[in-house]
Design a protein around this motif. Structure first.
Motif, PDB file in Angstrom:
ATOM      1  N   GLY A 139       4.142   7.759   4.448  1.00 20.61           N
ATOM      2  CA  GLY A 139       5.401   7.333   5.065  1.00 20.61           C
ATOM      3  C   GLY A 139       6.492   7.696   4.330  1.00 20.61           C
ATOM      4  O   GLY A 139       6.635   8.148   3.348  1.00 20.61           O
ATOM      5  N   GLU A 140       7.674   7.159   4.790  1.00 19.46           N
ATOM      6  CA  GLU A 140       8.809   7.310   4.191  1.00 19.46           C
ATOM      7  C   GLU A 140       9.221   6.039   3.217  1.00 19.46           C
ATOM      8  O   GLU A 140       8.734   4.967   3.769  1.00 19.46           O
ATOM      9  N   LYS A 141      10.388   6.412   2.578  1.00 18.62           N
ATOM     10  CA  LYS A 141      10.513   5.339   1.381  1.00 18.62           C
ATOM     11  C   LYS A 141      10.983   3.883   2.213  1.00 18.62           C
ATOM     12  O   LYS A 141      10.764   2.945   1.799  1.00 18.62           O
ATOM     13  N   ARG A 142      11.914   3.943   3.375  1.00 26.80           N
ATOM     14  CA  ARG A 142      12.138   2.590   4.296  1.00 26.80           C
ATOM     15  C   ARG A 142      11.111   2.567   5.409  1.00 26.80           C
ATOM     16  O   ARG A 142      11.542   1.718   6.001  1.00 26.80           O
ATOM     17  N   SER A 143      10.081   3.385   5.435  1.00 22.52           N
ATOM     18  CA  SER A 143       9.098   2.999   6.605  1.00 22.52           C
ATOM     19  C   SER A 143       7.847   3.418   6.078  1.00 22.52           C
ATOM     20  O   SER A 143       7.280   4.223   6.540  1.00 22.52           O
ATOM     21  N   PRO A 144       7.276   2.642   5.045  1.00 19.16           N
ATOM     22  CA  PRO A 144       6.155   2.990   4.297  1.00 19.16           C
ATOM     23  C   PRO A 144       4.872   2.871   4.995  1.00 19.16           C
ATOM     24  O   PRO A 144       4.984   1.760   6.028  1.00 19.16           O
ATOM     25  N   ARG A 145       3.770   3.510   4.821  1.00 22.92           N
ATOM     26  CA  ARG A 145       2.555   2.850   5.502  1.00 22.92           C
ATOM     27  C   ARG A 145       1.658   2.226   4.302  1.00 22.92           C
ATOM     28  O   ARG A 145       1.500   2.765   3.143  1.00 22.92           O
ATOM     29  N   TRP A 146       0.948   1.308   4.626  1.00 21.59           N
ATOM     30  CA  TRP A 146       0.082   0.501   3.897  1.00 21.59           C
ATOM     31  C   TRP A 146      -1.322   0.457   4.332  1.00 21.59           C
ATOM     32  O   TRP A 146      -1.542   0.015   5.425  1.00 21.59           O
ATOM     33  N   LYS A 147      -2.125   0.254   3.309  1.00 22.10           N
ATOM     34  CA  LYS A 147      -3.544  -0.365   3.530  1.00 22.10           C
ATOM     35  C   LYS A 147      -3.472  -1.975   2.634  1.00 22.10           C
ATOM     36  O   LYS A 147      -3.538  -1.853   1.588  1.00 22.10           O
ATOM     37  N   LEU A 148      -3.842  -2.741   3.247  1.00 27.78           N
ATOM     38  CA  LEU A 148      -4.032  -4.209   2.729  1.00 27.78           C
ATOM     39  C   LEU A 148      -5.353  -4.429   2.276  1.00 27.78           C
ATOM     40  O   LEU A 148      -6.267  -4.196   3.259  1.00 27.78           O
ATOM     41  N   GLU A 149      -5.649  -4.383   1.109  1.00 35.76           N
ATOM     42  CA  GLU A 149      -6.952  -4.945   0.443  1.00 35.76           C
ATOM     43  C   GLU A 149      -7.168  -6.018  -0.377  1.00 35.76           C
ATOM     44  O   GLU A 149      -5.963  -6.366  -0.961  1.00 35.76           O
ATOM     45  N   VAL A 150      -8.193  -6.508  -0.527  1.00 36.52           N
ATOM     46  CA  VAL A 150      -8.241  -7.734  -1.358  1.00 36.52           C
ATOM     47  C   VAL A 150      -9.156  -7.319  -2.640  1.00 36.52           C
ATOM     48  O   VAL A 150      -9.946  -6.800  -2.897  1.00 36.52           O
ATOM     49  N   ILE A 151      -8.276  -7.549  -3.685  1.00 42.14           N
ATOM     50  CA  ILE A 151      -8.704  -7.454  -4.906  1.00 42.14           C
ATOM     51  C   ILE A 151      -9.494  -8.594  -5.619  1.00 42.14           C
ATOM     52  O   ILE A 151     -10.731  -8.557  -6.008  1.00 42.14           O
ATOM     53  N   ASP A 152      -9.452  -9.704  -5.384  1.00 43.46           N
ATOM     54  CA  ASP A 152     -10.014 -10.703  -5.781  1.00 43.46           C
ATOM     55  C   ASP A 152      -9.873 -12.003  -4.771  1.00 43.46           C
ATOM     56  O   ASP A 152      -8.399 -12.356  -4.275  1.00 43.46           O
ATOM     57  N   ASP A 153     -10.870 -12.471  -4.131  1.00 46.63           N
ATOM     58  CA  ASP A 153     -10.664 -13.300  -2.912  1.00 46.63           C
ATOM     59  C   ASP A 153     -10.459 -14.859  -3.290  1.00 46.63           C
ATOM     60  O   ASP A 153     -10.472 -15.572  -2.336  1.00 46.63           O
ATOM     61  N   CYS A 189      10.083 -17.173  -2.124  1.00 49.56           N
ATOM     62  CA  CYS A 189       9.659 -17.824  -3.531  1.00 49.56           C
ATOM     63  C   CYS A 189      10.028 -16.928  -4.724  1.00 49.56           C
ATOM     64  O   CYS A 189      11.076 -17.388  -5.347  1.00 49.56           O
ATOM     65  N   ARG A 190       9.751 -15.699  -5.066  1.00 54.48           N
ATOM     66  CA  ARG A 190      10.062 -14.885  -6.156  1.00 54.48           C
ATOM     67  C   ARG A 190      10.431 -13.515  -5.649  1.00 54.48           C
ATOM     68  O   ARG A 190      10.007 -13.068  -4.792  1.00 54.48           O
ATOM     69  N   VAL A 191      11.602 -12.893  -6.298  1.00 50.34           N
ATOM     70  CA  VAL A 191      12.157 -11.774  -6.026  1.00 50.34           C
ATOM     71  C   VAL A 191      11.999 -10.593  -7.219  1.00 50.34           C
ATOM     72  O   VAL A 191      12.170 -10.977  -8.435  1.00 50.34           O
ATOM     73  N   VAL A 192      11.640  -9.577  -6.842  1.00 51.06           N
ATOM     74  CA  VAL A 192      11.778  -8.487  -7.801  1.00 51.06           C
ATOM     75  C   VAL A 192      12.563  -7.290  -7.623  1.00 51.06           C
ATOM     76  O   VAL A 192      12.507  -6.723  -6.591  1.00 51.06           O
ATOM     77  N   PRO A 193      13.628  -7.337  -8.528  1.00 54.99           N
ATOM     78  CA  PRO A 193      14.572  -6.035  -8.218  1.00 54.99           C
ATOM     79  C   PRO A 193      14.150  -4.808  -8.635  1.00 54.99           C
ATOM     80  O   PRO A 193      13.600  -4.681  -9.765  1.00 54.99           O
ATOM     81  N   PHE A 194      14.147  -3.772  -7.914  1.00 56.64           N
ATOM     82  CA  PHE A 194      13.634  -2.533  -8.096  1.00 56.64           C
ATOM     83  C   PHE A 194      14.170  -1.628  -6.984  1.00 56.64           C
ATOM     84  O   PHE A 194      14.279  -1.724  -5.929  1.00 56.64           O
ATOM     85  N   ASP A 195      14.600  -0.362  -7.497  1.00 52.75           N
ATOM     86  CA  ASP A 195      15.084   0.774  -6.596  1.00 52.75           C
ATOM     87  C   ASP A 195      14.073   1.437  -5.919  1.00 52.75           C
ATOM     88  O   ASP A 195      13.487   2.291  -6.350  1.00 52.75           O
ATOM     89  N   TRP A 196      13.535   0.937  -4.858  1.00 53.91           N
ATOM     90  CA  TRP A 196      12.280   1.183  -4.155  1.00 53.91           C
ATOM     91  C   TRP A 196      12.617   2.681  -3.517  1.00 53.91           C
ATOM     92  O   TRP A 196      11.826   3.653  -3.672  1.00 53.91           O
ATOM     93  N   ASP A 197      13.777   2.890  -2.795  1.00 58.69           N
ATOM     94  CA  ASP A 197      13.977   4.295  -2.082  1.00 58.69           C
ATOM     95  C   ASP A 197      14.790   5.175  -3.042  1.00 58.69           C
ATOM     96  O   ASP A 197      14.888   6.269  -2.543  1.00 58.69           O
ATOM     97  N   GLY A 198      14.669   4.923  -4.280  1.00 60.35           N
ATOM     98  CA  GLY A 198      15.444   5.732  -5.195  1.00 60.35           C
ATOM     99  C   GLY A 198      16.939   6.433  -5.001  1.00 60.35           C
ATOM    100  O   GLY A 198      17.210   7.604  -5.286  1.00 60.35           O
ATOM    101  N   ASP A 199      17.556   5.474  -4.357  1.00 60.25           N
ATOM    102  CA  ASP A 199      18.957   6.229  -3.970  1.00 60.25           C
ATOM    103  C   ASP A 199      19.820   5.551  -5.073  1.00 60.25           C
ATOM    104  O   ASP A 199      21.132   5.587  -4.755  1.00 60.25           O
ATOM    105  N   GLY A 200      19.729   4.922  -6.225  1.00 64.86           N
ATOM    106  CA  GLY A 200      20.508   4.377  -7.212  1.00 64.86           C
ATOM    107  C   GLY A 200      21.178   3.111  -6.848  1.00 64.86           C
ATOM    108  O   GLY A 200      21.687   2.909  -7.730  1.00 64.86           O
ATOM    109  N   HIS A 201      20.612   2.496  -5.943  1.00 64.36           N
ATOM    110  CA  HIS A 201      21.125   1.083  -5.567  1.00 64.36           C
ATOM    111  C   HIS A 201      19.986   0.172  -5.677  1.00 64.36           C
ATOM    112  O   HIS A 201      18.823   0.664  -5.364  1.00 64.36           O
TER     113      HIS A 201
END
Length: 531
Positions: free
Chosen positions: A291-305, A200-212
């Protein structure tokens, strides 16, 4: 299962105030009367006060009471029967139920024979200071794309676009120099970046901070609507070691995910817009748990159901130095709501906009200081026709003006049936901000040529006054747009996505911004291509 009232409205795809002075050439959005008392004389003669009260409490329990004038009379029996079906499926038993016969009678006796929408070719045309030259279809594919999102990247002069049908993210780079996008063949300048489940939608963002540049994508998980757990959030890393990872799955139809330090702990979380459908969907948080930038750990939570979230945007709305965010909800809610950041990662919810009917067809919004008074406003569109396939006179564009001190003023700017997305830019180069808007109405051709505009732009004449101009008519196949100086002439062009254009199979077109006196070879109001 969440509570659903009798008049809950479905969406089958994936979006009241004062009309501005000085917009005499724009058709007013015909807001249906929000007062049932205005039209109940005949109904009260047929139904007693107790029955009317029971109907209004039942139909308006969890959202505003549906307004009878929003559907033609012949549609209300179907709407009511469907609503009762949803109420039964919700397993609620706490509401005193009127009979279906009485509810149908209540709405039919107040509904118009037809819901009338002004024809585009009968509206007064206004003199535009610019003209938009309609270019040829670009990024042509073997199967017609359903372009859901366009992102212009000025740093390298390229365009990102997602195809929800094929589930791809691609980049288009125009030739340099590009004197006229209308004459460019884009076949050799398109590169596929990633593939997945109905992007659907894309967000361009340098997530791992490698300049790309990396790409965070919301994946719907299906092209057709449905309650399922096939939606995902994925990150596609660029650079010398490209890689794709899925960071959330087993969720509903996900529109987008955006990085934001929600808990103010110094690392980036993700806000996830899971639109869902009937019994799925919510506004979620992927809390960064290390976790690492390319193998992050997440907790999924609901802000608004609630289901039906359309998107999330960020701004310091109350000017307290803390970043807030805004979410719009469609489905039966039809709201725009702010989450104002307070201390220790907590948020105060504030209602910005509540539309008066649960079938107002909200489609998209963006945050921008439209009148350049130092306060962030909301530009909002309504026009999702895929639930009823009916044009509505209140479809179009609105400006929700930030008055300060948590006060907002809704200003209706004008009509565009099927309005799905807008783009804000200084199109006429006079120093203020204008708005362009595109529409998707696949059944528009059934009313004959000239019935519906498909692209309009609103020229800001003076601060707070707008004038509507038609750009294209009859080609109502657009779900996305973005403002961009594609040809490098310092004039802001409009890139418009195509949605399942089976005839020419392009992903988008460039509408080149030209002075009003320039001869244009391709007439945007030409209806020769309309099926």
């Amino acid at each position: 299962m969440r509570s659903i009232s009798v008049c809950y409205r479905l969406k089958a795809w994936c979006l009241i105030g004062c009309f501005l002075a000085g917009c005499d050439t724009s058709p007013d959005l015909e807001t249906p009367s929000s007062s049932v008392e205005d039209s109940v004389t005949s109904t009260r003669a047929a139904l007693d006060e107790a029955t009317i009260g029971k109907i209004e409490r039942f139909c308006g329990d969890c959202h505003p009471l549906p307004i009878p004038t929003t559907f033609p009379r012949e549609k209300w029996a179907e709407e009511v029967r469907q609503g009762f079906k949803f109420y039964i499926e919700s397993k609620r038993t706490d509401l005193p139920e009127p009979t279906q016969r009485d509810v149908i009678r209540y709405y039919e006796e107040q509904a118009p024979e037809l819901v009338v929408v002004p024809r585009a070719d009968e509206m007064k045309e206004s003199q535009s200071p610019v003209q938009f030259q309609r270019g040829e279809p670009l990024a042509v594919a073997d199967v017609a794309p359903a372009t859901a999102h366009l992102v212009w990247q000025p740093a390298d002069g390229s365009l990102l676009f997602t195809d929800m049908y094929s589930g791809t993210l691609k980049r288009w780079t125009p030739p340099s120099p590009s004197p006229s996008p209308s004459k460019v063949s884009a076949t050799d300048s398109v590169r596929t970046i990633a593939e997945g489940r109905n992007f659907c939608r894309v967000v361009p963002f340098d997530w791992d901070g490698d300049g790309h540049m990396d790409y965070i994508v919301g994946e719907m998980g299906s092209f057709r609507v449905g309650d399922h757990e096939n939606g995902r959030v994925s990150i596609h890393f660029g650079g010398e070691a490209p890689e794709s990872i899925v960071i959330a799955e087993g969720i509903g139809r996900t529109v987008e995910a955006k990085p934001f330090d929600y808990d103010q702990d110094g690392d980036l979380d993700l806000l996830v817009v899971d639109f869902g459908w009937r019994d799925s969907g919510s506004f979620k948080l992927l809390r960064n748990d290390g976790g690492e930038k390319r193998s992050p750990r997440w907790k999924l939570e609901v802000i608004d159901d609630r289901h039906g979230a359309l998107g999330v945007e960020f701004a310091d709305l109350d000017q307290d130095g803390k970043m807030d965010f805004v979410v719009a909800f469609a489905q039966e809610y039809e709201t725009v709501e702010a989450f104002l950041q307070r201390e220790n990662g907590t948020y105060e919810k504030q209602l910005i906009l509540q539309l008066p009917d649960p079938s107002y067809n909200s489609s998209a919004f963006q945050l921008v200081d439209l009148d350049q008074d130092g306060r962030i406003d909301v530009v909002h569109t309504c026009g999702d026709v895929m639930d009823s396939l009916l044009p509505k006179p209140y479809h179009g564009l609105r400006w929700v003006k930030n008055l300060g001190d948590s006060k907002w003023e809704n200003r209706e700017l004008g009509l565009l049936v099927g309005a799905l997305q807008s783009a804000v830019a200084d199109f006429d180069g006079d120093g203020d901000l204008d708005i362009a808007c595109v529409g998707l109405f696949p059944h528009g051709g059934s009313s004959g040529p000239g019935a519906f505009d498909s692209i309009c732009w609103w020229e800001q004449k003076t601060s707070g006054e707008f004038q509507r101009h038609s750009v294209e008519r009859d080609h109502c196949s657009h779900a996305s747009c973005v403002a961009a100086d594609v040809d490098g002439d310092s004039r802001i062009d409009l890139v418009v996505g195509e949605w399942l254009d089976d005839k020419q199979k392009g992903a988008f077109r460039v509408f080149r911004n030209l002075p009003a006196t320039t001869p244009v070879s391709s007439a945007s109001h030409d209806s020769s291509e309309v099926d």
